[in-house]
Scaffold this active site. Structure first.
Site, PDB file in Angstrom:
ATOM      1  N   GLY A 303       0.838  -1.193   0.000  1.00 47.31           N
ATOM      2  CA  GLY A 303       0.000   0.000   0.000  1.00 47.31           C
ATOM      3  C   GLY A 303       0.869   1.236   0.000  1.00 47.31           C
ATOM      4  N   GLU A 304       0.374   2.317   0.620  1.00 43.52           N
ATOM      5  CA  GLU A 304       1.115   3.587   0.714  1.00 43.52           C
ATOM      6  C   GLU A 304       1.338   4.250  -0.642  1.00 43.52           C
ATOM      7  OE1 GLU A 304       4.897   2.978   2.621  1.00 43.52           O
ATOM      8  OE2 GLU A 304       4.028   2.014   4.393  1.00 43.52           O
ATOM      9  N   GLY A 305       0.778   3.701  -1.708  1.00 41.41           N
ATOM     10  CA  GLY A 305       1.100   4.217  -3.033  1.00 41.41           C
ATOM     11  C   GLY A 305       2.414   3.694  -3.565  1.00 41.41           C
TER      12      GLY A 305
END
Length: 336
Positions: A303-305
């Site tokens: 996640g987190e981009g």
């Protein structure tokens, strides 16, 4: 900044009336690509990416100079059901890590020259448990859309949206199942690392949520199952479309948020490419439903981009080759 909408119905109108790619720029970029010093299609998908990017920026030979990564964080009431291997406190702790530059996404954004912004959305006030009714009211959903909308810098020329929110793979699975159907078990994965019993629990939670929230309008689905960070990503992606800013989609959670836009308005994600295929098992199913072929597949599920940020390098490379290579005429090379 004042958004172009003050209700969910007005937000839908924004999607309906959003700009399309510049057709002349697309034609001219395609012609330019055909004159570059390489055999036809020798750069494969990089050529398609460059032409797609040029069409959205309205330039034949564009440059990428101001990429932006935006991380949204939110907390989910459904975590009370035990769907995550980590406590909800981790969301706020990771926000501090982002702000101090210590997370993976900080390193990736820095590597590819992207400005990074972090927005924590009312972490002390989790959304409601969606097994008992909607996670958010229409007004709460609208407020999160506004935050995402406002977070996009108009000077940005390539956008990545990422998220942090304990429990949000369950949120994304519920969104995907509500949008596209099928058994909850086909949309649920290990998330932050739950065991088989945890996966079974997540499936039951999604099933309970679907029973408690029966409105299948895409924006109602977003409010019913999304966290504030999920909704904010949708708002940012919509704002990028209005500004003709190309977007790289991240993993399962980001793609679920984006899918609500596409389901509300066909073609709403034409300005987006899929940055990567997450190791979260349902992500490829969601990408297939959206007809998005990922640029990378590196078994990532952070996640987190992070996967999308890594793909900034691919898009920048595609545009650099397209805009920087000499044509046969310029190089004095015979076309054969």
């Amino acid at each position: 900044m004042t958004a172009a909408f003050s209700s969910i119905s007005e937000f839908k109108s924004v999607l309906t009336n959003a700009p399309n790619p510049n057709q002349k720029a697309m034609r001219d970029a395609t012609a330019h690509n055909g004159q570059l010093t390489k055999p036809p299609s020798a750069l494969g998908r990089l050529e398609d990416i460059a032409i797609w990017y040029a069409s959205w920026r309205g330039e034949v030979t564009p440059q990428i100079e101001n990429p932006q990564v935006i991380i949204f964080a939110g907390n989910h009431g459904v975590t009370a059901r035990g769907v995550s291997a980590f406590p909800a406190d981790v969301t706020a702790q990771m926000v501090m890590n982002f702000q101090h530059g210590g997370a993976a996404i900080n390193q990736l954004a820095k590597t590819f020259g992207a400005k990074m912004n972090v927005h924590a959305l009312d972490l002390d006030n989790p959304t409601q448990d969606f097994t008992k009714g909607p996670a958010m009211s229409a007004d709460e959903c609208l407020a999160a859309l506004q935050i995402g909308w406002d977070a996009v810098d108009p000077e940005t020329d390539l956008l990545v949206t990422g998220e942090m929110g304990i429990g949000n793979t369950t949120s994304a699975a519920a969104i995907a199942c509500a949008l596209f159907g099928g058994e909850p078990s086909t949309w649920v994965g290990k998330g932050t690392g739950v065991d088989d019993a945890g996966v079974a629990l997540k499936s039951q939670v999604v099933s309970d949520g679907l029973a408690a929230n029966t409105d299948r309008d895409p924006m109602a689905i977003l409010a019913a199952f999304g966290g504030r960070e999920v909704v904010a990503m949708a708002g940012a992606i919509a704002r990028a479309r209005v500004l003709s800013i190309p977007v790289i989609l991240d993993g399962f959670i980001c793609t679920a948020a984006a899918a609500c836009l596409e389901s509300a308005q066909l073609g709403a994600l034409d300005h987006c490419v899929a940055g990567h295929q997450s190791d979260e098992q349902a992500h490829i199913k969601l990408l297939t439903a959206l007809n998005k072929k990922p640029l990378l597949a590196l078994d990532m599920r952070l996640g987190e981009g992070s996967g999308a940020a890594l793909a900034i390098g691919i898009v920048k490379a595609a545009v650099a080759c397209h805009s920087g290579m000499a044509t046969f005429a310029q190089a004095g090379v015979s076309e054969g």
